[in-house]
Design an enzyme around this catalytic site. Structure first.
Site, PDB file in Angstrom:
ATOM      1  N   THR A  83       0.847  -1.201   0.000  1.00  0.00           N
ATOM      2  CA  THR A  83       0.000   0.000   0.000  1.00  0.00           C
ATOM      3  C   THR A  83       0.882   1.251   0.000  1.00  0.00           C
ATOM      4  O   THR A  83       0.598   2.220  -0.709  1.00  0.00           O
ATOM      5  CB  THR A  83      -0.982  -0.024   1.192  1.00  0.00           C
ATOM      6  OG1 THR A  83      -1.734  -1.236   1.098  1.00  0.00           O
ATOM      7  CG2 THR A  83      -1.939   1.156   1.170  1.00  0.00           C
ATOM      8  N   ASN A 169      -5.527 -10.728  -7.128  1.00  0.00           N
ATOM      9  CA  ASN A 169      -5.535 -11.368  -5.805  1.00  0.00           C
ATOM     10  C   ASN A 169      -6.744 -12.268  -5.582  1.00  0.00           C
ATOM     11  O   ASN A 169      -6.694 -13.193  -4.782  1.00  0.00           O
ATOM     12  CB  ASN A 169      -5.470 -10.307  -4.701  1.00  0.00           C
ATOM     13  CG  ASN A 169      -6.417  -9.159  -4.922  1.00  0.00           C
ATOM     14  OD1 ASN A 169      -6.444  -8.583  -6.001  1.00  0.00           O
ATOM     15  ND2 ASN A 169      -7.204  -8.838  -3.937  1.00  0.00           N
ATOM     16  N   GLN A 199       0.883 -10.043  -5.996  1.00  0.00           N
ATOM     17  CA  GLN A 199       0.515 -11.466  -6.066  1.00  0.00           C
ATOM     18  C   GLN A 199       1.349 -12.228  -7.094  1.00  0.00           C
ATOM     19  O   GLN A 199       1.117 -13.404  -7.328  1.00  0.00           O
ATOM     20  CB  GLN A 199      -0.984 -11.617  -6.379  1.00  0.00           C
ATOM     21  CG  GLN A 199      -1.902 -10.972  -5.359  1.00  0.00           C
ATOM     22  CD  GLN A 199      -1.914 -11.705  -4.012  1.00  0.00           C
ATOM     23  OE1 GLN A 199      -1.368 -12.804  -3.880  1.00  0.00           O
ATOM     24  NE2 GLN A 199      -2.530 -11.094  -3.002  1.00  0.00           N
ATOM     25  N   SER A 219       4.981  -6.817  -1.671  1.00  0.00           N
ATOM     26  CA  SER A 219       4.689  -6.914  -0.247  1.00  0.00           C
ATOM     27  C   SER A 219       5.301  -8.204   0.311  1.00  0.00           C
ATOM     28  O   SER A 219       5.187  -9.257  -0.319  1.00  0.00           O
ATOM     29  CB  SER A 219       3.162  -6.947  -0.095  1.00  0.00           C
ATOM     30  OG  SER A 219       2.830  -6.994   1.253  1.00  0.00           O
ATOM     31  N   GLY A 220       5.917  -8.124   1.496  1.00  0.00           N
ATOM     32  CA  GLY A 220       6.568  -9.311   2.063  1.00  0.00           C
ATOM     33  C   GLY A 220       5.603 -10.336   2.631  1.00  0.00           C
ATOM     34  O   GLY A 220       5.812 -11.534   2.506  1.00  0.00           O
ATOM     35  N   THR A 257      14.122   4.792  10.062  1.00  0.00           N
ATOM     36  CA  THR A 257      15.069   3.698  10.309  1.00  0.00           C
ATOM     37  C   THR A 257      14.527   2.404   9.716  1.00  0.00           C
ATOM     38  O   THR A 257      13.347   2.090   9.865  1.00  0.00           O
ATOM     39  CB  THR A 257      15.309   3.556  11.827  1.00  0.00           C
ATOM     40  OG1 THR A 257      15.815   4.808  12.296  1.00  0.00           O
ATOM     41  CG2 THR A 257      16.307   2.446  12.143  1.00  0.00           C
ATOM     42  N   CYS A 348      -9.413  -8.334   2.251  1.00  0.00           N
ATOM     43  CA  CYS A 348      -9.207  -6.940   2.645  1.00  0.00           C
ATOM     44  C   CYS A 348     -10.514  -6.176   2.642  1.00  0.00           C
ATOM     45  O   CYS A 348     -10.614  -5.071   3.130  1.00  0.00           O
ATOM     46  CB  CYS A 348      -8.239  -6.256   1.699  1.00  0.00           C
ATOM     47  SG  CYS A 348      -6.690  -7.137   1.632  1.00  0.00           S
TER      48      CYS A 348
END
Ligand code: PLP
Length: 771
Positions: A83, A169, A199, A219-220, A257, A348
């Protein structure tokens, strides 16, 4: 003999088939994350050794990411997830586009109609924030989910940005990136192009360096890394505006960070993708074989299953399907009981009951409304697939046992009868939205009556009757409904073609009985009578149907089981009397007549239930409905009732997107005291109690799949009214449980309202408690 799932006395291990929503973190990735928290915990910006060690993890992961996306050039920027990557891409493209806008031109922002909501919502947001006034346009897709290239060719010349996705997705449908590239660049060489690759990671090969894609977010957590880590590819020289400014990390492109634990985990996943020897991941051929096996299991278990996408143009890790006659909620509840996690539509946006993706593909409404998605990732194993397949078959057997589907292999009724079916006798309440249909079954004579039939239930009724070998002896409406279509005639045509009836379905050959000197028609259902009492008011044809013991002597009091009162008395309401064929004065007389016949204590089964109260009694309604009390106690006359009724009907709120309300609610619904247990407090209470009844309120097929039945009674919500009728002891402690604590709470509340004063439920349900 066939082994049933519940026969295995072991709790079932979880089969997780919702990888497109998120994945578990692989142990190797989790341990890499942990080591950066305990050992290599430095700040990559620090110049001491601990900082340098941390920086090395960041650098290594970036190098790996470049190889993963297939590029030597361009930038990899680490983000919190896709996102954020989508925001960064859209902000960058639109800030740059704004510099050269010509105020006489009309511009558009294009996105694929099946895109994840993050894309159109972000386009809308930044279009407003940056005051671009561009038109946001969805690119249509065909029935296979493929983007319309002609549309793109026509629209892209005026576009400030175009957003497409690599893999969908919900369906796993992939787009032809090189054809898109040609189409976009032939018509607008400069337009900013974002491809959502979330995806695609780990499921298709990516060669972003060979395309003109400007931005690609990833995205992880969709591929075994933790939530909160993602990355994006930005093409060399693509316009860029940092979305987060600050300490200058990521070469000033994304400050803050670095999420070192997330990066270390991501690096492990990248290593697995890049090096087969280091990998837990299975081959693409195996993924295809897994899909085939699941598809086969689904087809065997549910021969009518319909797949919502073509497998030719979708990645093998997503299967989207629908089963005629079963809602996605029912399938999800069923699979959850079998400890298989799947999702309906997109997780989602799980509040939405239909899929905009399938709608965009032009699929029939029922497929979109009852879609189920199964998705897995490359860490899936053959043994998990084997378990998933056998559980799918077991789950279907549970549905067959409760007659929600028919085993097509044993369609002839003799075999059906021989197969052990869960017992069903007495009253069943079906609900569609806030409308109710009622089925009364007499198991001994195998006969049934269906009252106030809703069209959505036609197939379900047919299945149930065939599967249980029941004969329908009447299908009756309590009045001509204004808010929905009755399917009475359809059912009558297929089940009761020979029967002569009046316009509501009341059989012409009914006999007559005398009560209080008046004659009423009745039919026989097993050893009970169903008496027809004309109760006009809501409409001039309204009737109430009283199911009672046979009348032996005309001076006998009616021994009533249930009164199907249509819209005469609704829970917390009286049926409206402001239709052209309504009469408040007639309703006044009907209320008095019905009360005189059935008393105030027997159960009412109205045709609506706006607040999940299931059933009521006249005395319960009188406690909150002073107008009804005044009528019953003869404290007002018909004229005064009509006057007050007009005022009451004015309060009916018909919201445009909701069903027509058939009565105005009288009071705010009261919350009743019910005990809320945790598994620990319930275990204690069970030990201390001598007569606690533990009731699982889920549907029989869900209950059948429960491995350890500590809740020894199963009373599905559809049978709650039947249970209320037969539960004599109001003091007995009743504790309900379900999957999430929501059905159990409804049941406990409904019983408390009806005067059961010792009810409770397991708050949060089985989902939160291993009871
Ligand atoms: N794009 C697609 C296609 C997705 O499936 C998702 C998540 O479901 C997202 C974007 C959003 O990803 P994230 O959860 O990393 O913000």
């Amino acid at each position: 003999m066939n082994k049933r799932l519940s026969d295995t006395h072991q709790p079932l291990n979880l089969i997780y088939l919702d990888a497109n929503a998120t994945t578990q973190v692989l142990p190797q990735a989790a341990s890499a994350a942990l080591s950066t928290m305990e050992t290599f915990f430095g700040n990559p910006s620090s110049s001491h050794v601990t900082g340098l060690q941390a920086k090395q993890i960041v650098d290594k992961t970036r190098q790996q990411a470049k190889r993963i996306v297939g590029t030597d050039e361009g930038k990899i920027i680490f983000t919190s997830g896709a996102t954020e990557g989508i925001q960064t891409a859209i902000l960058s493209a639109l800030v740059n586009a704004k510099k050269t806008l010509n105020c006489n031109e009309n511009y558009s922002l294009l996105y694929g109609a099946t895109e994840h909501k993050a894309v159109p919502e972000s386009l809308k947001h930044w279009n407003e924030v940056l005051e671009l006034n561009a038109e946001i346009v969805a690119i249509p897709v065909n029935e296979k989910g493929q983007l319309d290239m002609e549309f793109i060719a026509k629209e892209v010349p005026n576009a400030l940005m175009i957003c497409t996705m690599a893999v969908n997705n919900e369906t796993g449908v992939y787009q032809d990136i090189s054809l898109l590239d040609q189409t976009i660049r032939a018509n607008n060489p400069k337009v900013a192009w974002m491809v959502d690759c979330v995806q695609a990671l780990g499921k298709t090969d990516l060669s972003l360096g060979q395309t003109t894609i400007d931005y690609a977010p990833f995205s992880g957590h969709k591929l075994y890394a933790p939530k909160g880590i993602g990355f994006m590819y930005v093409k060399e020289n693509a316009p860029f505006t940092p979305f987060i400014a600050g300490g200058g990390q990521e070469s000033g492109l994304r400050s803050g960070t670095e999420n070192l634990p997330g990066l270390a985990a991501l690096s492990v996943i990248f290593t697995m993708l890049l090096d087969e020897n280091e990998s837990n991941f299975t081959s693409v051929e195996n993924l295809h074989s897994f899909r085939q096996q699941i598809v086969l299991a689904l087809t065997q278990a549910f021969p009518e299953v319909v797949f919502n996408h073509s497998f030719e143009n979708s990645v093998p890790t997503t299967i989207n399907f629908a089963i005629p006659g079963l809602s996605s909620k029912e399938i999800m509840d069923l699979f959850d009981s079998a400890n298989i996690r799947v999702s309906s539509g997109s997780a989602c946006s799980s509040k939405i009951t239909r899929s905009f993706v399938l709608d965009a593909m032009g699929l029939p409404a029922w497929q979109s409304e009852s879609a189920i998605r199964m998705s897995f990732g490359p860490a899936m194993t053959q043994s998990e697939i084997d378990s998933a397949c056998s559980r799918i078959v077991f789950a279907a057997q549970a549905l067959e046992r409760s007659c929600l589907i028919i085993d097509k292999n044993t369609i002839d009724t003799t075999t059906i009868e021989n197969k052990a079916k869960a017992e069903l006798n007495g009253l069943v309440q079906f609900k569609v939205g806030a409308s109710c249909s009622w089925l009364y079954i007499d198991q001994k004579t195998k006969s049934a009556v269906f009252i106030d039939p809703l069209p959505e239930l036609t197939d379900r009724l047919h299945t149930l009757l065939t599967c249980r070998g029941l004969e329908l002896i009447a299908v009756i409406d309590t009045h001509s409904h204004a808010d929905h279509i009755s399917c009475r005639q359809n059912i009558a045509q297929s089940q009761l073609a020979e029967q002569q009836t009046n316009s509501l379905g009341w059989p012409a050959d009914a006999k007559l009985t005398t009560i209080n000197g008046h004659e009423y028609p009745y039919i026989t259902l097993g050893d009970k009578w169903l008496i027809n009492i004309a109760t006009p008011g809501h409409t001039n044809d309204s009737i109430s149907l009283v199911l009672c013991e046979p009348i032996k002597d005309s001076s006998d009091k009616l021994r009533v089981h249930y009164t199907f009162c249509g819209d005469l008395i609704l829970m917390n309401s009286l049926g409206r009397t402001n239709f052209s064929n309504s009469s408040a004065a007639a309703m006044y007389s009907s209320l008095q007549l019905l009360t005189a016949l059935i008393g105030t204590k027997s159960l009412l089964c109205p045709s609506h239930d706006y607040n999940n109260e299931f059933t009521s009694r006249i005395e319960t309604e009188m406690a909150r409905n002073s107008l009804l009390t005044q009528v019953i106690n003869d404290e007002i006359n018909a004229e005064e009732f009509s006057r007050q009724k007009i005022a009451m009907d004015k309060k009916i709120m018909n919201k445009p997107d909701r069903e027509i309300m058939c009565g105005a609610l009288i009071a705010a619904c009261q919350e009743f005291m019910v005990r809320e247990y945790t598994s620990a407090s319930l275990a204690k209470a069970v030990k201390a109690s001598t007569n606690m009844k533990l009731i699982d309120i889920r549907e029989p097929h869900e209950y059948a799949l429960q491995h350890d039945k500590k809740f020894t009674f199963n009373v599905p919500l559809t049978r709650l009214v039947h249970f209320v009728k037969n539960q004599q002891q109001k003091e007995q402690e009743l504790v309900f449980v379900c999957r999430s604590g929501s059905r159990s709470q409804l049941a406990a509340q409904a019983l408390a309202r009806l005067g059961f004063n010792n009810v409770g439920h397991l708050k949060g349900g089985y989902a939160l408690h291993q009871y």
